[in-house]
Design a protein around this motif. Structure first.
Motif, PDB file in Angstrom:
ATOM      1  N   TYR A  38      11.424  33.486  71.011  1.00 25.48           N
ATOM      2  CA  TYR A  38      11.273  34.962  70.701  1.00 25.48           C
ATOM      3  C   TYR A  38      10.773  34.968  71.564  1.00 25.48           C
ATOM      4  O   TYR A  38       9.994  36.484  70.985  1.00 25.48           O
ATOM      5  CB  TYR A  38      10.512  34.388  69.321  1.00 25.48           C
ATOM      6  N   PHE A  39       9.774  34.315  72.177  1.00 24.15           N
ATOM      7  CA  PHE A  39       9.244  35.798  73.538  1.00 24.15           C
ATOM      8  C   PHE A  39      10.214  36.399  73.959  1.00 24.15           C
ATOM      9  O   PHE A  39       9.569  37.762  74.757  1.00 24.15           O
ATOM     10  CB  PHE A  39       8.403  34.846  74.710  1.00 24.15           C
ATOM     11  N   GLU A  40      11.555  36.101  74.710  1.00 25.37           N
ATOM     12  CA  GLU A  40      11.972  37.051  74.723  1.00 25.37           C
ATOM     13  C   GLU A  40      12.647  37.995  74.036  1.00 25.37           C
ATOM     14  O   GLU A  40      13.238  38.963  74.564  1.00 25.37           O
ATOM     15  CB  GLU A  40      13.766  36.361  75.908  1.00 25.37           C
ATOM     16  N   ALA A  41      12.938  37.728  73.292  1.00 27.04           N
ATOM     17  CA  ALA A  41      13.061  38.669  71.762  1.00 27.04           C
ATOM     18  C   ALA A  41      12.188  39.740  71.390  1.00 27.04           C
ATOM     19  O   ALA A  41      13.014  40.430  71.583  1.00 27.04           O
ATOM     20  CB  ALA A  41      14.027  37.773  71.015  1.00 27.04           C
ATOM     21  N   ALA A  42      11.032  39.488  71.742  1.00 29.04           N
ATOM     22  CA  ALA A  42      10.400  40.236  71.890  1.00 29.04           C
ATOM     23  C   ALA A  42       9.918  41.839  72.307  1.00 29.04           C
ATOM     24  O   ALA A  42       9.777  42.692  72.330  1.00 29.04           O
ATOM     25  CB  ALA A  42       8.614  39.681  71.496  1.00 29.04           C
ATOM     26  N   ALA A  43      10.574  41.170  73.552  1.00 28.75           N
ATOM     27  CA  ALA A  43       9.806  41.580  75.162  1.00 28.75           C
ATOM     28  C   ALA A  43      11.279  43.366  74.796  1.00 28.75           C
ATOM     29  O   ALA A  43      11.372  43.976  74.840  1.00 28.75           O
ATOM     30  CB  ALA A  43      10.578  40.721  75.640  1.00 28.75           C
ATOM     31  N   GLU A  44      12.156  42.030  74.600  1.00 25.56           N
ATOM     32  CA  GLU A  44      13.308  42.884  74.328  1.00 25.56           C
ATOM     33  C   GLU A  44      13.449  44.736  73.165  1.00 25.56           C
ATOM     34  O   GLU A  44      13.982  45.422  73.342  1.00 25.56           O
ATOM     35  CB  GLU A  44      15.279  42.575  74.304  1.00 25.56           C
ATOM     36  N   TYR A  45      13.314  44.184  72.022  1.00 20.64           N
ATOM     37  CA  TYR A  45      12.841  44.568  71.133  1.00 20.64           C
ATOM     38  C   TYR A  45      11.659  46.040  70.934  1.00 20.64           C
ATOM     39  O   TYR A  45      11.588  46.560  70.513  1.00 20.64           O
ATOM     40  CB  TYR A  45      12.167  43.503  69.297  1.00 20.64           C
ATOM     41  N   ARG A  46      11.075  45.157  71.659  1.00 18.59           N
ATOM     42  CA  ARG A  46       9.565  46.188  71.729  1.00 18.59           C
ATOM     43  C   ARG A  46      10.396  47.269  72.826  1.00 18.59           C
ATOM     44  O   ARG A  46      10.241  48.678  72.716  1.00 18.59           O
ATOM     45  CB  ARG A  46       8.563  45.501  72.773  1.00 18.59           C
ATOM     46  N   ALA A  68       8.008  42.434  64.704  1.00 21.62           N
ATOM     47  CA  ALA A  68       6.444  41.748  64.952  1.00 21.62           C
ATOM     48  C   ALA A  68       6.757  40.945  64.293  1.00 21.62           C
ATOM     49  O   ALA A  68       6.024  39.357  64.292  1.00 21.62           O
ATOM     50  CB  ALA A  68       6.042  43.037  63.934  1.00 21.62           C
ATOM     51  N   ASP A  69       8.075  40.382  63.835  1.00 20.43           N
ATOM     52  CA  ASP A  69       8.268  38.844  63.653  1.00 20.43           C
ATOM     53  C   ASP A  69       8.468  37.914  64.506  1.00 20.43           C
ATOM     54  O   ASP A  69       7.923  36.614  63.997  1.00 20.43           O
ATOM     55  CB  ASP A  69      10.069  39.270  63.169  1.00 20.43           C
ATOM     56  N   CYS A  70       8.333  38.439  65.642  1.00 23.23           N
ATOM     57  CA  CYS A  70       9.216  37.911  66.889  1.00 23.23           C
ATOM     58  C   CYS A  70       7.889  37.392  67.322  1.00 23.23           C
ATOM     59  O   CYS A  70       7.022  36.283  67.742  1.00 23.23           O
ATOM     60  CB  CYS A  70       9.325  38.492  68.707  1.00 23.23           C
ATOM     61  N   TYR A  71       6.835  38.445  67.234  1.00 19.89           N
ATOM     62  CA  TYR A  71       5.150  38.515  67.666  1.00 19.89           C
ATOM     63  C   TYR A  71       4.261  37.105  66.354  1.00 19.89           C
ATOM     64  O   TYR A  71       3.689  36.492  67.357  1.00 19.89           O
ATOM     65  CB  TYR A  71       4.571  39.354  67.870  1.00 19.89           C
ATOM     66  N   ARG A  72       4.967  37.806  65.714  1.00 15.31           N
ATOM     67  CA  ARG A  72       3.631  36.111  64.344  1.00 15.31           C
ATOM     68  C   ARG A  72       4.344  35.618  64.334  1.00 15.31           C
ATOM     69  O   ARG A  72       3.341  34.067  64.865  1.00 15.31           O
ATOM     70  CB  ARG A  72       5.022  36.998  63.205  1.00 15.31           C
ATOM     71  N   ARG A  73       5.741  35.053  65.284  1.00 17.46           N
ATOM     72  CA  ARG A  73       6.637  33.568  65.585  1.00 17.46           C
ATOM     73  C   ARG A  73       5.652  32.978  66.519  1.00 17.46           C
ATOM     74  O   ARG A  73       5.347  31.702  66.281  1.00 17.46           O
ATOM     75  CB  ARG A  73       8.203  33.402  65.187  1.00 17.46           C
ATOM     76  N   ALA A  80       1.574  41.280  66.415  1.00 13.08           N
ATOM     77  CA  ALA A  80       2.106  41.803  65.826  1.00 13.08           C
ATOM     78  C   ALA A  80       1.972  42.404  64.546  1.00 13.08           C
ATOM     79  O   ALA A  80       2.370  43.235  64.345  1.00 13.08           O
ATOM     80  CB  ALA A  80       2.021  40.335  64.672  1.00 13.08           C
ATOM     81  N   ILE A  81       0.669  42.663  64.249  1.00  9.49           N
ATOM     82  CA  ILE A  81      -0.518  43.174  63.190  1.00  9.49           C
ATOM     83  C   ILE A  81      -0.031  44.614  64.139  1.00  9.49           C
ATOM     84  O   ILE A  81       0.560  45.622  63.127  1.00  9.49           O
ATOM     85  CB  ILE A  81      -1.992  43.257  64.064  1.00  9.49           C
ATOM     86  N   GLY A  82       0.170  45.116  65.506  1.00  4.91           N
ATOM     87  CA  GLY A  82       0.568  46.565  65.787  1.00  4.91           C
ATOM     88  C   GLY A  82       1.845  47.072  65.100  1.00  4.91           C
ATOM     89  O   GLY A  82       2.250  48.417  64.833  1.00  4.91           O
ATOM     90  N   SER A  83       2.556  45.667  64.770  1.00  5.37           N
ATOM     91  CA  SER A  83       3.843  46.397  65.287  1.00  5.37           C
ATOM     92  C   SER A  83       4.194  46.452  63.362  1.00  5.37           C
ATOM     93  O   SER A  83       5.096  47.372  63.322  1.00  5.37           O
ATOM     94  CB  SER A  83       5.155  45.225  65.710  1.00  5.37           C
ATOM     95  N   TYR A  84       3.717  45.288  63.181  1.00  4.79           N
ATOM     96  CA  TYR A  84       4.348  45.782  61.274  1.00  4.79           C
ATOM     97  C   TYR A  84       3.589  47.275  60.741  1.00  4.79           C
ATOM     98  O   TYR A  84       4.198  47.659  60.104  1.00  4.79           O
ATOM     99  CB  TYR A  84       2.931  44.565  60.487  1.00  4.79           C
ATOM    100  N   GLN A  85       1.953  47.677  61.661  1.00  2.86           N
ATOM    101  CA  GLN A  85       2.012  48.407  60.951  1.00  2.86           C
ATOM    102  C   GLN A  85       2.424  49.448  61.679  1.00  2.86           C
ATOM    103  O   GLN A  85       2.798  50.458  60.906  1.00  2.86           O
ATOM    104  CB  GLN A  85       0.677  49.184  61.724  1.00  2.86           C
ATOM    105  N   ASN A  86       3.451  49.804  63.379  1.00  6.07           N
ATOM    106  CA  ASN A  86       4.260  50.909  63.270  1.00  6.07           C
ATOM    107  C   ASN A  86       5.516  50.689  62.170  1.00  6.07           C
ATOM    108  O   ASN A  86       5.870  51.750  62.184  1.00  6.07           O
ATOM    109  CB  ASN A  86       4.705  50.492  64.961  1.00  6.07           C
ATOM    110  N   ALA A  87       5.963  49.408  61.757  1.00  4.92           N
ATOM    111  CA  ALA A  87       6.503  49.335  61.011  1.00  4.92           C
ATOM    112  C   ALA A  87       7.149  49.779  59.607  1.00  4.92           C
ATOM    113  O   ALA A  87       7.139  50.903  59.105  1.00  4.92           O
ATOM    114  CB  ALA A  87       7.446  47.718  60.500  1.00  4.92           C
TER     115      ALA A  87
END
Length: 680
Positions: A38-46, A68-73, A80-87
C-alpha cells in the motif's frame, strides 16, 4: 502565428504525455495494491491524481479515493483525510467515501467533523452498524476523556526506537522477559517494506537486570527472524513453544499472513514451522495467543464464515494436533475488525476492535466469560484508549499492569510501546511444588477446589511454582501431585482484605521410589523414647498418611557406626517401633506400617541438594565408617548426625483397593539389653 501554433503543440504534447503518465501510474498503483504494497501504491495513485486535469472530475475522484484507501491502511491518517476530502469534492460516486472520511477524522480526534460525515453516510445507509457505532463513539469519546478511568499509562523510551515498536509480550517464570516486534535499523534485511515504507519487523527481546530494570531490546538470535515481516508472538503456558506471525514477500501474489511455531531447545529457539490451521490458502492467519490453560490457540483471520473484516477465532491444541476452528461470534466479533487477542492469567480476554463503539481507530476491549460461556464486552475507555490505534496488551502475571501498543500522537502512524497499571485489591496464592529433600518438580500439578465452586487444575512453572488469583471469604483445598510422588494437601481460608495480599503454600512431595527422610524426629539420649520436639514432624507424617490413604510404608530407623552392631540394631528397631506406635495412636491403621531398625547397616547416600548445605560432600557419597574416618573431626560429627536418621519408604500404593490386602509384617520389640556407645 507560427510561434503560437508551436506553443500550442508543446502544451498539447505535454498534457497528452501527462495523461499517458497518469494512466501508467494508475496501472502501477493497481499492481502494488493487488499484492498489498500500500505504501508503493499510494505513491503511484498520488502521482496519477496530480497528473490528472481538474476537468476530469471522475478520474480525479477515483484516484484520490484509491490513494486515500492506501493511506488509511498504512495509518497515514492526515493524508487519508485530505485524499478522501478530494474524492468527495470530485463527486466520487460511492457514499462509502463519507464513512471512511468520518473514520479518519474520528481517528484524528476531530469528532465534530466526523459526526457530520457519519450522518451524511447514514442518509444513504441508515442500517450500517459500523457507522452507527462510529457516530456513538464521537459522542462518548469526549465524555470518557473528561472522566478518565483509574488506569495510569507511561511512555517507555528505553523500549522504543525511532520507528515502529509494538506487540509486547511478557514471559518467563518471573515475567522478566519482554518480547516485542520492532522495525528499528537492527532488524534483518536492508529493503524497505512496500506495505509501510519502513523496514520489515523482527522479534526483539528485553530482559530485566538484577535490579529489576528493563534493558535495551536485542534481536532474538535464531531462525525466527528473516527478511520477511515477523511479529505478534505469544507463548505456551510452559514457555517452551512460541507462536508468531510471518508475512512473506512475493512480487506476483498478495501477501497472506501465516502463523508459525518455534520450540525452545536449551536456551535458543529452533527453526520455525508453519502451523497449518486449515487448508485455506487465500486467507490470513495472524496475531496468535494461547489460553491460560494451554488448551486453545486464539488467532485472527479473514477466512469465510466470519462476521466481517477480521474476526477472532480459536482452535483446540490437542496432544495429536489441532482440532476444528471456532469463530468467537457475537458479542466479541463485529462487521469491523477484531484483532490482537491476549489473555490475563485469570481468564479475561483482551482484544482490539474498530467495530465496537470506541474513541477512534482500534480501541482496547475486555471480554469476560460467565459460567454459562456467555461473553460480556467492555471498552477500557480513556486513558487506555485514544483517538489512535491502541492494541496488543500483555500482563505482568496476575497483576493488572503491563504493556500495550499505541500510535497516538504520532503523525506518521508509527506504533510505540507504553506501560499501564490499574490499582486494585488482588488476592493471590503462590505455591511451590518440590521433592522432599530435593529440588523443584516442574512436572507437578496442583488441584484447587473452593467452596464457591472453584475447581481448577494448575500447572507449575519451571521453578516448580504457581500463582493463582483467589477470592475473599472462600475456603480452598489444594492438592499437590506429581507422577512418582505422594500427594500433599494444603487448606486455605481467604479473609476479606482492603489491600493486596499474597498467601504462600509449600507442597513438599515425598518420593514413591526412594527413601524419604522424616526430619526433626528426636529421641531421648540412648533411648527409644520420642521427645516433645518430634511432635510437629510426626504429625506431618500422620497428615501424609491421611492424604495418601492407599499407601503402606516401611518406617526405618538408622544409627551411626559407633557402638556394637547388635546393640545398634536393637536400639534402631525400638526407635522405629516408637514412631509406628505414635502413628497408630493418631489414627493410622496398624497394617499400613512396618517398623524396621537397620542400625548402621545402611549408611546415608548423599543427594545433590545436601551438597549445597555441606560443600565438603559430593553427590552419591556413601557415609560409611571408612569414608567418615578420613574426614576432619568436625566433618565426621556432621556425617554421623546425617547417618542417625528416621526414614520411610513406600511399600504399596494399592492399600484398601482390593478385598484381601497383604498382611502386615510383625516385628517383635527386642527386650534384650546390651552395653554399647550410646546413640543420640
Amino acid at each position: 502565428m507560427k510561434k503560437w501554433i508551436s506553443l500550442f503543440g508543446v502544451v498539447f504534447v505535454t498534457l497528452w504525455l501527462a495523461g499517458c503518465s497518469a494512466e501508467s501510474n494508475v496501472k502501477k498503483g493497481d499492481k502494488f495494491y493487488a499484492i498489498g504494497e500500500y505504501f508503493e501504491a499510494a505513491a503511484e495513485y498520488r502521482k496519477a491524481y496530480m497528473r490528472t486535469k481538474p476537468k476530469e472530475r471522475a478520474k480525479r475522484g477515483e484516484r484520490a479515493y484509491k490513494a486515500a484507501d492506501c493511506y488509511r491502511r498504512i495509518n497515514y491518517t492526515s493524508r487519508a483525510i485530505g485524499s478522501y476530502q478530494n474524492a468527495a469534492r470530485y463527486n466520487y460516486p460511492d457514499s462509502i467515501v463519507y464513512f471512511y472520511l468520518a473514520e479518519m477524522q474520528r481517528k484524528n480526534g476531530d469528532y465534530k467533523k466526523a459526526l457530520q460525515n457519519y450522518e451524511i453516510y447514514l442518509q444513504y445507509k441508515p442500517d450500517d452498524v459500523l457507522a452507527r457505532h462510529g457516530l456513538q463513539g464521537c459522542t462518548m469519546a469526549p465524555i470518557w476523556k473528561q472522566k478518565p478511568t483509574l488506569y495510569s499509562i507511561k511512555k517507555e523510551p528505553l523500549l522504543n526506537a525511532r520507528r515502529s515498536d509494538y506487540c509486547p509480550m511478557l514471559t518467563g517464570d518471573d515475567m522478566d522477559m519482554l518480547y516485542l516486534t520492532s522495525t528499528r535499523p537492527q532488524a534483518t534485511g536492508n529493503e524497505l517494506s512496500g506495505i509501510t515504507g519502513i523496514k520489515s519487523g523482527d522479534i526483539f527481546i528485553s530482559r530485566k537486570d538484577d535490579k529489576g530494570k528493563w534493558q535495551s531490546p536485542e534481536q532474538v538470535e535464531s531462525e525466527i527472524n528473516s527478511e520477511y515481516d515477523e511479529g505478534a508472538c505469544a507463548f505456551s503456558p510452559d514457555g517452551k513453544t512460541m507462536y508468531f506471525t510471518r508475512c512473506t514477500h512475493d512480487p506476483e501474489y498478495p501477501r497472506y499472513a501465516q502463523i508459525y511455531t518455534s520450540d525452545r531447545t536449551d536456551a535458543s529457539w529452533g527453526a520455525p514451522k508453519l502451523l497449518e490451521i486449515t487448508k485455506d490458502t487465500l486467507s490470513s492467519f495472524a496475531h496468535p495467543t494461547v489460553s491460560p490453560d494451554g488448551r486453545w490457540l486464539y488467532f485472527v483471520s479473514d477466512m469465510p464464515g466470519g462476521l466481517g473484516g477480521l474476526d477472532i477465532w480459536r482452535i483446540e491444541i490437542g496432544e495429536h494436533g489441532l482440532g476444528g476452528v471456532d469463530n468467537l461470534g457475537e458479542p466479541i466479533n463485529t462487521p469491523g475488525n477484531e484483532m490482537f487477542p491476549s489473555f490475563r492469567p485469570n481468564g479475561d480476554l483482551y482484544f482490539s476492535s474498530d467495530g465496537h463503539v470506541g474513541m477512534g481507530g482500534l480501541d482496547l476491549f475486555k471480554a469476560e466469560q460467565d459460567s454459562t460461556g456467555t461473553w460480556t464486552v467492555e471498552n477500557l475507555k480513556y486513558p487506555m484508549n485514544s483517538q489512535g490505534d491502541d492494541f496488543a496488551m500483555t500482563f505482568d502475571g496476575l497483576h493488572n499492569r503491563g504493556f500495550f501498543s499505541t500510535n497516538r500522537g504520532d503523525a506518521r502512524g508509527w506504533d510505540h510501546i507504553m506501560s499501564f497499571e490499574c490499582p486494585e485489591v488482588l488476592l493471590t496464592v503462590k505455591g511451590w511444588v518440590y521433592e522432599k529433600d530435593g529440588y523443584e518438580l516442574p512436572e507437578g500439578l496442583v488441584y484447587m477446589v473452593g467452596n464457591d465452586g472453584t475447581n481448577l487444575k494448575l500447572s507449575v512453572k519451571g521453578d516448580g511454582s504457581f500463582t493463582q488469583e483467589i477470592q475473599p471469604n472462600v475456603d480452598y483445598v489444594f492438592l499437590g501431585t506429581c507422577k512418582g510422588f505422594l500427594n500433599h494437601k494444603e487448606q486455605l481460608r481467604v479473609d476479606t482484605s482492603s489491600v493486596s495480599k499474597e498467601y504462600v503454600l509449600q507442597f513438599e512431595l515425598a518420593s514413591i521410589t526412594a527413601p524419604v527422610l522424616v526430619d526433626n524426629v528426636f529421641y531421648a539420649f540412648d533411648s527409644a523414647e520420642l521427645t516433645d520436639s518430634s511432635t510437629l514432624a510426626l504429625d506431618s507424617l500422620v497428615t501424609l498418611m491421611e492424604d495418601n490413604p492407599n499407601i503402606t510404608i516401611e518406617l526405618s530407623s538408622h544409627c551411626d557406626y559407633r557402638g556394637r552392631d547388635e546393640y545398634n540394631i536393637r536400639l534402631s528397631q525400638r526407635r522405629a517401633e516408637s514412631v509406628v506406635k505414635y502413628l497408630i495412636a493418631h489414627g493410622v491403621a496398624t497394617d499400613r506400617l512396618t517398623p524396621i531398625g537397620y542400625g548402621e547397616t545402611r549408611p546415608k547416600v548423599i543427594r545433590k541438594r545436601l551438597t549445597e548445605r555441606y560443600p565438603f560432600l559430593h553427590e552419591n557419597d556413601t557415609l560409611t565408617e571408612a569414608f567418615i574416618k578420613k574426614l576432619p573431626e568436625e566433618q565426621q560429627e556432621i556425617c554421623n548426625a546425617l547417618n542417625r536418621r528416621t526414614e520411610f519408604r513406600v511399600l504399596r500404593t494399592t492399600y484398601g483397593l482390593f478385598d484381601t490386602p497383604d498382611a502386615p509384617k510383625n516385628n517383635t520389640e527386642a527386650k534384650e539389653q546390651d552395653s554399647a556407645t550410646p546413640q543420640e
